[in-house]
Design a protein around this motif. Structure first.
Motif, PDB file in Angstrom:
ATOM      1  N   GLU A 211       0.830  -1.203   0.000  1.00 43.76           N
ATOM      2  CA  GLU A 211       0.000   0.000   0.000  1.00 43.76           C
ATOM      3  C   GLU A 211       0.866   1.255   0.000  1.00 43.76           C
ATOM      4  O   GLU A 211       0.588   2.233  -0.708  1.00 43.76           O
ATOM      5  N   PHE A 212       1.920   1.219   0.804  1.00 42.15           N
ATOM      6  CA  PHE A 212       2.795   2.390   0.936  1.00 42.15           C
ATOM      7  C   PHE A 212       3.485   2.721  -0.387  1.00 42.15           C
ATOM      8  O   PHE A 212       3.582   3.897  -0.775  1.00 42.15           O
ATOM      9  N   MET A 213       3.940   1.690  -1.110  1.00 50.36           N
ATOM     10  CA  MET A 213       4.733   1.926  -2.311  1.00 50.36           C
ATOM     11  C   MET A 213       3.903   1.993  -3.587  1.00 50.36           C
ATOM     12  O   MET A 213       4.305   2.634  -4.558  1.00 50.36           O
ATOM     13  N   TYR A 214       2.736   1.354  -3.590  1.00 52.18           N
ATOM     14  CA  TYR A 214       1.954   1.270  -4.832  1.00 52.18           C
ATOM     15  C   TYR A 214       0.530   1.799  -4.678  1.00 52.18           C
ATOM     16  O   TYR A 214      -0.246   1.782  -5.631  1.00 52.18           O
ATOM     17  N   GLY A 215       0.188   2.269  -3.492  1.00 55.19           N
ATOM     18  CA  GLY A 215      -1.190   2.638  -3.202  1.00 55.19           C
ATOM     19  C   GLY A 215      -1.740   3.795  -4.014  1.00 55.19           C
ATOM     20  O   GLY A 215      -2.954   3.943  -4.133  1.00 55.19           O
ATOM     21  N   GLU A 216      -0.878   4.627  -4.587  1.00 57.36           N
ATOM     22  CA  GLU A 216      -1.350   5.759  -5.382  1.00 57.36           C
ATOM     23  C   GLU A 216      -1.749   5.353  -6.802  1.00 57.36           C
ATOM     24  O   GLU A 216      -2.280   6.163  -7.555  1.00 57.36           O
ATOM     25  N   ASN A 217      -1.486   4.114  -7.152  1.00 56.91           N
ATOM     26  CA  ASN A 217      -1.875   3.628  -8.476  1.00 56.91           C
ATOM     27  C   ASN A 217      -3.404   3.576  -8.564  1.00 56.91           C
ATOM     28  O   ASN A 217      -4.046   2.945  -7.726  1.00 56.91           O
ATOM     29  N   PRO A 218      -4.000   4.229  -9.559  1.00 61.49           N
ATOM     30  CA  PRO A 218      -5.467   4.186  -9.683  1.00 61.49           C
ATOM     31  C   PRO A 218      -6.017   2.763  -9.777  1.00 61.49           C
ATOM     32  O   PRO A 218      -7.182   2.522  -9.477  1.00 61.49           O
ATOM     33  N   ARG A 219      -5.165   1.807 -10.204  1.00 63.39           N
ATOM     34  CA  ARG A 219      -5.609   0.427 -10.344  1.00 63.39           C
ATOM     35  C   ARG A 219      -5.249  -0.428  -9.116  1.00 63.39           C
ATOM     36  O   ARG A 219      -5.493  -1.640  -9.124  1.00 63.39           O
ATOM     37  N   TYR A 220      -4.682   0.182  -8.113  1.00 65.87           N
ATOM     38  CA  TYR A 220      -4.309  -0.596  -6.935  1.00 65.87           C
ATOM     39  C   TYR A 220      -5.568  -1.047  -6.198  1.00 65.87           C
ATOM     40  O   TYR A 220      -6.448  -0.228  -5.884  1.00 65.87           O
ATOM     41  N   THR A 221      -5.660  -2.341  -5.938  1.00 66.39           N
ATOM     42  CA  THR A 221      -6.852  -2.865  -5.253  1.00 66.39           C
ATOM     43  C   THR A 221      -6.546  -3.453  -3.884  1.00 66.39           C
ATOM     44  O   THR A 221      -7.465  -3.812  -3.144  1.00 66.39           O
ATOM     45  N   GLY A 222      -5.277  -3.581  -3.534  1.00 60.18           N
ATOM     46  CA  GLY A 222      -4.920  -4.057  -2.210  1.00 60.18           C
ATOM     47  C   GLY A 222      -5.187  -5.534  -2.005  1.00 60.18           C
ATOM     48  O   GLY A 222      -5.426  -6.292  -2.949  1.00 60.18           O
ATOM     49  N   PHE A 223      -5.168  -5.932  -0.753  1.00 53.17           N
ATOM     50  CA  PHE A 223      -5.349  -7.344  -0.414  1.00 53.17           C
ATOM     51  C   PHE A 223      -6.788  -7.771  -0.703  1.00 53.17           C
ATOM     52  O   PHE A 223      -7.736  -7.053  -0.367  1.00 53.17           O
ATOM     53  N   PRO A 224      -6.973  -8.956  -1.303  1.00 58.30           N
ATOM     54  CA  PRO A 224      -8.338  -9.399  -1.639  1.00 58.30           C
ATOM     55  C   PRO A 224      -9.105  -9.917  -0.425  1.00 58.30           C
ATOM     56  O   PRO A 224      -9.168 -11.120  -0.172  1.00 58.30           O
TER      57      PRO A 224
ATOM     58  N   LEU B  61      22.879   2.081  -6.903  1.00 59.89           N
ATOM     59  CA  LEU B  61      22.832   1.850  -5.459  1.00 59.89           C
ATOM     60  C   LEU B  61      23.446   2.992  -4.668  1.00 59.89           C
ATOM     61  O   LEU B  61      23.836   2.835  -3.516  1.00 59.89           O
ATOM     62  N   ASN B  62      23.506   4.134  -5.279  1.00 59.33           N
ATOM     63  CA  ASN B  62      24.202   5.269  -4.665  1.00 59.33           C
ATOM     64  C   ASN B  62      23.254   6.418  -4.356  1.00 59.33           C
ATOM     65  O   ASN B  62      23.676   7.527  -4.125  1.00 59.33           O
ATOM     66  N   GLY B  63      21.935   6.104  -4.379  1.00 59.90           N
ATOM     67  CA  GLY B  63      20.990   7.178  -4.152  1.00 59.90           C
ATOM     68  C   GLY B  63      19.979   6.835  -3.080  1.00 59.90           C
ATOM     69  O   GLY B  63      20.298   6.185  -2.080  1.00 59.90           O
ATOM     70  N   ASP B  64      18.763   7.283  -3.305  1.00 60.79           N
ATOM     71  CA  ASP B  64      17.703   7.087  -2.319  1.00 60.79           C
ATOM     72  C   ASP B  64      17.264   5.620  -2.255  1.00 60.79           C
ATOM     73  O   ASP B  64      17.429   4.857  -3.209  1.00 60.79           O
ATOM     74  N   TYR B  65      16.713   5.287  -1.119  1.00 59.55           N
ATOM     75  CA  TYR B  65      16.164   3.939  -0.942  1.00 59.55           C
ATOM     76  C   TYR B  65      15.017   4.006   0.060  1.00 59.55           C
ATOM     77  O   TYR B  65      14.892   4.952   0.837  1.00 59.55           O
ATOM     78  N   ILE B  66      14.167   2.980   0.005  1.00 56.68           N
ATOM     79  CA  ILE B  66      13.009   2.899   0.894  1.00 56.68           C
ATOM     80  C   ILE B  66      13.238   1.772   1.887  1.00 56.68           C
ATOM     81  O   ILE B  66      13.583   0.656   1.491  1.00 56.68           O
ATOM     82  N   VAL B  67      13.071   2.059   3.147  1.00 60.97           N
ATOM     83  CA  VAL B  67      13.236   1.048   4.201  1.00 60.97           C
ATOM     84  C   VAL B  67      11.869   0.718   4.787  1.00 60.97           C
ATOM     85  O   VAL B  67      11.123   1.618   5.190  1.00 60.97           O
ATOM     86  N   GLY B  68      11.552  -0.544   4.800  1.00 64.58           N
ATOM     87  CA  GLY B  68      10.353  -1.011   5.475  1.00 64.58           C
ATOM     88  C   GLY B  68      10.760  -1.862   6.665  1.00 64.58           C
ATOM     89  O   GLY B  68      11.597  -2.757   6.532  1.00 64.58           O
ATOM     90  N   ILE B  69      10.188  -1.574   7.821  1.00 67.52           N
ATOM     91  CA  ILE B  69      10.538  -2.310   9.045  1.00 67.52           C
ATOM     92  C   ILE B  69       9.265  -2.847   9.688  1.00 67.52           C
ATOM     93  O   ILE B  69       8.312  -2.096   9.911  1.00 67.52           O
ATOM     94  N   HIS B  70       9.263  -4.128   9.936  1.00 71.47           N
ATOM     95  CA  HIS B  70       8.159  -4.733  10.695  1.00 71.47           C
ATOM     96  C   HIS B  70       8.634  -4.965  12.119  1.00 71.47           C
ATOM     97  O   HIS B  70       9.647  -5.618  12.345  1.00 71.47           O
ATOM     98  N   ASN B  71       7.893  -4.430  13.070  1.00 67.94           N
ATOM     99  CA  ASN B  71       8.172  -4.641  14.480  1.00 67.94           C
ATOM    100  C   ASN B  71       6.931  -5.201  15.168  1.00 67.94           C
ATOM    101  O   ASN B  71       5.804  -4.989  14.700  1.00 67.94           O
ATOM    102  N   PRO B  72       7.112  -5.916  16.266  1.00 70.51           N
ATOM    103  CA  PRO B  72       5.933  -6.342  17.038  1.00 70.51           C
ATOM    104  C   PRO B  72       5.234  -5.140  17.656  1.00 70.51           C
ATOM    105  O   PRO B  72       5.820  -4.072  17.804  1.00 70.51           O
ATOM    106  N   GLU B  73       3.995  -5.343  18.004  1.00 64.64           N
ATOM    107  CA  GLU B  73       3.238  -4.248  18.625  1.00 64.64           C
ATOM    108  C   GLU B  73       3.764  -3.957  20.026  1.00 64.64           C
ATOM    109  O   GLU B  73       4.177  -4.859  20.732  1.00 64.64           O
TER     110      GLU B  73
END
Length: 946
Positions: A680-693, A934-946
């Motif tokens: 959702e974070f990386m592709y959610g702006e796509n008009p065709r994005y439908t997310g988890f079924p 590999l010398n520019g911007d990057y996106i970090v996703g981190i999953h942590n417990p609640e």
């Protein structure tokens, strides 16, 4: 390297149900005197076996597929069941330690050496530990005598030369604890609760291979050394060698390396542990807030301990049991095709349990969250229906045809079986005394014995299977507000009701003999071109379609096919796409030409044919596989999927029900939740994005519109390019292509997909997502963005991913002890637009996220600033060359190559330059590509417990 909580016996039974016919358990009383009850099952004469003077057993076979490679195994009859109280988890820990310093390969030298000759850690080199065994897996290039010698030296070192230093034991604690952490979660928590009932009174319930966190953190060094000394000894070991080396050489190597290993003077007796019987029915109803799926299982454990098949009569009994399972599972499959299916899938079998010495008859089903009681009732009723009325002749004959067809396929490919598949039978023979007479003997035995088996013999089994004693019922599923948990009283009420219920007999409807009811008017072949370099031929059909085929001898009984046409859902409006995206997967569930799935399955008995149409984002596709003798059936099915797909609301409702049951609680799994939220974070702006079924989205799926769109996508076969690879009779292929493909409508529409304006999120971002209670985190780092496609750069990005994986394992696992596994992958895509992507991922403890993230990025920075080392590049080059040599002998590789080259408008002949392109890679060029991407911007996703 991993730990398995199940024995080979249990795993093989489950795999047998899904993929093949094998040896089932042997407790049926013989109903015929046509076969000897004392004559022994022969041993495969193609396999050389023996026992050294110290008690070590060996198995050897010369096998030329793949060329210049030998599969080595060290199998030890020692697993977690042998652990003392101070050794919990140490059978598995010992497996790890054999990769961390031996007499001839000091710390990291073993993995480093194997990588240098193209053997990847994890992908090729591996090991596992279970309750009763530890198995080491080592594939070695065999054309070089020095490499072969080193391979046997490694195997010998594992057997008795592990160093087990204090320092390395402490260093490995972190890695094994990370593996322990990975195993934590809903399934593990529920298993800990139901195992004491499933394995009532057995030591197995207390000896899960991973052990306990407390002991892994605190065990004394001597406890591990004692396990190695007690159980790693010749009389409990087998060495196996299968590959492209003559038998005499392999036998000499085994005797040289293993003949002098001494047996202990007073070896500790190797105990066997049983599963005690119990009169009462045990019921375990477990739930967890993070459980993704609901399941029901009922076990009827045998009264007597299992014994291996030794005689022809026992082997025949295993065929009888196979027929029982085949027929009952066919009935269960039919039930899943109902408009309101009782479960997503269900199956039954008689075979192994976790306990080596005990078999059980088991029925299992995956259900919707509030459907456990109904699914349980249905499983019991279908078994009871057999008990009351038996099976019938029609389904009996179909089961025999299916079993014989699978045996025939294995027989025809007996000389084309890869060594890593051949050797698995030897492992099971050593560990569980599974018979191995060889596929030629087995096929002949099946041919002779199947006609002699009576339906009454098969029907009689159910009385041996279903009993009131030794019964265990296990329910697992989600725990959530508003969901009423099944009670033990309800379970026992169902058991009693079904036992006393009179059921109607199964109705076996007759079916037609052919899928095709009206033969199409054949078209013609209008053009014929060959490519001598690739060994391919391309036909142009009269409707405009093209067909490319490659005749191979890689398998005697295999033909694979694929096809595509540009367009896909990219041509739908946004509204139509969103309305149909969750319906497309269910279109083929309706069947073809007026026949539903159940009727099709019955009609195809004795045939091995698979065809699957699909609609992707940028193309419509149809793919499948078959055997040479069933090729016409495949062509017929392809023709009908184009022209006569059924429209059946009940079949679609069945699909929806199963999908909703399957998907309903997946978001409760923390790892799934993390993946979806990052999407959702990386592709959610796509008009065709439908997310988890979600179930709610599945209910909104528009079947009528999806069916209409399918007809539009498949109404022009002239846009399609078909590909066939395998043991093809060219004359028949041309005949079938003319009859069934050239006769399809062709409109010369020459459609192309539409490229969206949307591009994924780029820039510098960090997204932290919290979910779950276990102390488990995950890290994903993504470098990506637009670029112009360049094949050389694409290959360089892939190579950088392979190199970085090596460095991540070295640093994050071996140096930091902070991960069990880590990896990276890079590529540049050409279609639908130029885009580079480089991903790094690893799981770890929450306390180590920042440290390990920095360590991973530091390795990326080294690639940019210093470039990769020549040593690491050479490792990847070696693995590329080895893997490519094997790929060239695989039908699947050629099918993928031919299709993807056309799909992406690349030159397939470039495959002939692969090794040259590998050798042309330099550290300097790779550094250039690393600097660029590999010398520019990057996106970090981190999953942590609640």
């Amino acid at each position: 390297m991993n730990q398995k909580p199940s024995t080979f016996k249990m795993l093989s039974v489950i795999l047998i149900f899904f993929f093949s016919i094998g040896t089932f358990a042997q407790d049926v009383k013989m109903k015929t005197k046509d076969i000897s009850s004392t004559e022994k099952i022969p041993f495969n004469p193609e396999v050389k076996t023996g026992v050294l003077s110290n008690g070590l057993t060996y198995y050897i076979k010369n096998n030329g597929k793949p060329e210049n490679k030998v599969e080595l195994r060290l199998v030890v009859k020692a697993g977690s069941i042998l652990e003392d109280e101070d050794q919990l988890g140490l059978a598995h820990f010992m497996e790890h330690m054999n990769f961390n310093g031996t007499k001839n390969f000091k710390k990291n030298e073993l993995v480093d050496y194997l990588q240098s000759i193209g053997v990847k850690f994890g992908a090729h080199l591996n090991a596992y530990t279970s309750f009763d065994e530890t198995v080491y897996i080592l594939p070695i290039p065999s054309e070089d005598p020095e490499k072969l010698e080193k391979g046997f030296q490694i195997l010998e070192d594992w057997a008795h030369n592990a160093l087990l230093t204090d320092e390395e034991i402490d260093n490995e604690r972190g890695v094994v604890l990370e593996e322990y952490r990975l195993g934590q979660g809903a399934n593990e928590r529920m298993m800990q609760k139901y195992l004491p009932k499933m394995l009532y009174g057995s030591r197995y319930a207390e000896r899960l291979p991973i052990g306990t966190k407390e002991n892994l953190e605190n065990f004394k060094y001597e406890s591990l050394r004692r396990f190695y000394k007690d159980w790693y000894r010749p009389d409990l070991m087998s060495v196996m060698a299968v590959g492209d080396v003559d038998v005499a050489t392999l036998e000499a190597k085994i005797k040289e390396h293993f003949g002098n290993i001494k047996m202990p003077e007073n070896p500790k007796p190797r105990p066997e542990y049983d599963l005690p019987n119990h009169k009462e029915t045990f019921v375990a109803i477990e739930s967890d807030k993070e459980a993704s799926f609901s399941q029901v299982q009922v076990m009827f454990k045998d009264q007597e301990n299992s014994t291996p098949d030794k005689t022809l009569a026992q082997y025949r009994e295993s065929i009888v049991e196979g027929l029982f399972s085949q027929m009952l599972n066919n009935r269960l499959q039919e039930l899943t095709n109902n408009e309101k299916p009782p479960f997503v899938f269900g199956y039954s079998y008689h075979g192994g349990t976790y306990v080596k010495s005990k078999d059980a008859y088991q029925s299992v089903a995956m259900t919707k969250e509030d459907g456990q009681l109904n699914a349980f009732k249905t499983l019991l009723e279908e078994n009871q229906r057999v008990k009351q009325h038996g099976f019938f002749e029609g389904e009996f004959e179909r089961a025999k045809k299916d079993i014989l067809a699978r045996m025939e396929k294995s027989f025809k490919d007996k000389d084309k079986m890869e060594s890593n598949r051949v050797i698995g039978e030897y492992v099971r023979n050593f560990l569980a005394e599974e018979p191995m007479p060889g596929i030629e003997w087995e096929f002949n035995f099946y041919q002779k014995q199947l006609p002699t088996i009576s339906l009454s013999e098969v029907n009689a089994l159910v009385d041996d299977y279903i009993k009131d004693e030794n019964r265990v019922v296990i329910l697992t599923g989600p725990e959530k507000e508003g969901l009423t948990k099944v009670t033990e009283a309800q379970i026992k009420e169902v058991l009693n009701d079904v036992a006393n219920k009179k059921l109607e007999p199964y109705v076996d409807e007759e079916v037609a003999s052919s899928l095709i009811t009206t033969m199409p008017k054949a078209g013609t072949i209008t053009d014929y071109k060959t490519n001598d370099k690739l060994g391919t031929t391309t036909l142009t059909l009269s409707n405009g379609a093209k067909l490319t085929y490659k005749v191979t001898d890689f398998k005697n009984d295999e033909i694979l096919f694929d096809a595509f046409s540009y367009g896909g859902t990219s041509l739908y409006s946004i509204e139509d796409y969103k309305a149909t995206v969750n319906a497309n997967g269910g279109l083929s569930e309706a069947g073809i030409n007026g026949f539903d799935k159940t009727q099709m399955d019955k009609m195809m008995s004795g045939k091995i044919v698979r065809v699957r149409p699909s609609i992707g984002t940028y193309s419509e596709n149809i793919s499948g596989s078959t055997t040479p003798k069933d090729l016409e059936s495949l062509f017929q099915m392809v023709h009908l999927y184009f022209t006569a797909l059924n429209k059946d609301d009940k079949a679609f409702n069945s699909y929806l029900a199963k999908q909703k049951s399957f998907l309903g609680n997946m978001m409760s799994n923390p790892q799934t939740y993390f993946s979806v939220k990052m999407g959702e974070f990386m592709y959610g702006e796509n008009p065709r994005y439908t997310g988890f079924p979600t179930p709610e989205k599945m209910d909104e799926a528009d079947y009528d519109l999806a069916y209409k769109k399918y007809q539009e996508r498949f109404d022009d076969a002239g846009d399609f390019h078909f590909y066939f690879v395998g043991n093809i009779d060219e004359k028949k292929l041309v005949e079938f292509a003319s009859t069934y493909l050239a006769s399809l409508p062709g409109k010369n529409s020459n459609e192309m997909y539409k490229e969206s304006d949307f591009r994924p999120l780029t820039g510098q971002h960090e997204k932290i997502i919290k979910k779950g209670t276990d102390p488990k985190s995950s890290v994903r780092i993504t470098f990506h963005g637009p670029t112009n496609y360049d094949a050389k750069e694409d290959f360089a990005m892939e190579t950088l991913g392979e190199i970085l994986t090596i460095k991540l394992i070295e640093q994050l696992r071996e140096e930091e002890g902070g991960v069990y596994g880590a990896g990276s992958r890079g590529n540049i895509s050409k279609m639908p637009y130029g885009w580079y992507s480089f991903n790094i991922s690893f799981p770890c403890g929450p306390e180590n996220v920042d440290k390990l993230k920095k360590a991973a990025l530091a390795e990326v920075e080294k690639l940019v600033n210093e470039g990769p080392s020549q040593k690491d590049l050479d490792k990847v080059k070696e693995s590329y060359v080895l893997d490519h040599k094997e790929d060239l002998q695989q039908n699947r590789f050629w099918l993928r190559l031919l299709k993807n080259s056309d799909y992406q408008k690349n030159d397939p002949e470039k495959v002939l330059d692969f090794e040259k392109n590998v050798q042309s890679l330099t550290t300097e060029y790779l550094q250039e590509v690393a600097k660029k991407y590999l010398n520019g911007d990057y996106i970090v996703g981190i999953h942590n417990p609640e």
